[in-house]
Write a protein that holds these residues in place. Structure first.
Motif, PDB file in Angstrom:
ATOM      1  N   VAL A   1       0.840  -1.191   0.000  1.00  0.00           N
ATOM      2  CA  VAL A   1       0.000   0.000   0.000  1.00  0.00           C
ATOM      3  C   VAL A   1       0.879   1.245   0.000  1.00  0.00           C
ATOM      4  N   PRO A   2       0.778   2.126  -1.008  1.00  0.00           N
ATOM      5  CA  PRO A   2       1.562   3.371  -1.002  1.00  0.00           C
ATOM      6  C   PRO A   2       1.202   4.227   0.212  1.00  0.00           C
ATOM      7  N   LEU A   3       2.203   4.940   0.739  1.00  0.00           N
ATOM      8  CA  LEU A   3       2.010   5.748   1.935  1.00  0.00           C
ATOM      9  C   LEU A   3       1.550   7.169   1.636  1.00  0.00           C
ATOM     10  N   ASN A   4       1.295   7.480   0.378  1.00  0.00           N
ATOM     11  CA  ASN A   4       0.961   8.860   0.019  1.00  0.00           C
ATOM     12  C   ASN A   4      -0.530   9.181   0.099  1.00  0.00           C
ATOM     13  N   ARG A   5      -1.379   8.219   0.463  1.00  0.00           N
ATOM     14  CA  ARG A   5      -2.816   8.475   0.568  1.00  0.00           C
ATOM     15  C   ARG A   5      -3.350   7.835   1.858  1.00  0.00           C
ATOM     16  N   PRO A   6      -3.992   8.619   2.728  1.00  0.00           N
ATOM     17  CA  PRO A   6      -4.513   8.065   3.984  1.00  0.00           C
ATOM     18  C   PRO A   6      -5.606   7.022   3.747  1.00  0.00           C
ATOM     19  N   ARG A   7      -5.557   5.956   4.548  1.00  0.00           N
ATOM     20  CA  ARG A   7      -6.576   4.907   4.476  1.00  0.00           C
ATOM     21  C   ARG A   7      -6.436   3.977   5.679  1.00  0.00           C
ATOM     22  N   GLU A   8      -7.429   3.153   5.885  1.00  0.00           N
ATOM     23  CA  GLU A   8      -7.379   2.130   6.918  1.00  0.00           C
ATOM     24  C   GLU A   8      -7.703   0.789   6.287  1.00  0.00           C
ATOM     25  N   LEU A   9      -6.965  -0.242   6.693  1.00  0.00           N
ATOM     26  CA  LEU A   9      -7.183  -1.591   6.183  1.00  0.00           C
ATOM     27  C   LEU A   9      -7.556  -2.499   7.346  1.00  0.00           C
ATOM     28  N   ARG A  10      -8.529  -3.346   7.129  1.00  0.00           N
ATOM     29  CA  ARG A  10      -8.889  -4.354   8.135  1.00  0.00           C
ATOM     30  C   ARG A  10      -8.372  -5.695   7.626  1.00  0.00           C
TER      31      ARG A  10
END
Length: 126
Positions: A51-60
């Motif tokens: 997952v690229p670190l340039n876009r905020p997100r949450e993964l379950r």
């Protein structure tokens, strides 16, 4: 000035230019853009996500043992929630440096920061 002196002056000048160029390349090459860094997520030893670190997100992440929620933001990653018994993975905090990681042993989940370029020098040994 004799012929040998001219040759020595040319060799010294060429060496100096090469040393300066090498130092400049090393300084610019050691820095990688945050957009090129990524969080690599392994489950049971297999790479499941990059997952690229340039876009905020949450993964379950769901495993037979339980779940982990991983937050990606501000150029880093952190395990923010898990139903493991000890919660040590959540106390590892946010990881941002290339090569660093967070681990949830009961769920067999590993989060590592990978980069396209060279990472920062941790130590030098001679």
């Amino acid at each position: 000035m004799r012929r040998g002196d001219k040759i020595m002056a040319a060799v010294t000048a060429a060496g100096s230019i090469m040393m300066i160029a090498g130092a400049l390349l090393q300084q610019s090459g050691g820095k990688s853009a945050e957009g090129s860094k990524a969080a690599e997520i392994l489950v049971n030893g297999k790479r499941e996500y990059v997952v690229p670190l340039n876009r905020p997100r949450e993964l379950r992440i769901e495993t037979p043992e339980g779940f982990n929620i991983i937050r990606i933001d501000r150029g880093g990653a952190a395990i923010i929630s898990a139903d493991c018994p000890d919660g040590a993975c959540m106390r590892m905090g946010r990881i941002t440096n290339e090569g660093s990681g967070a681990v949830c042993l009961p769920h067999r989940v590993v989060v590592r920061i990978k980069g396209a370029g060279r990472g920062k020098v941790d130590s030098v040994s001679w």
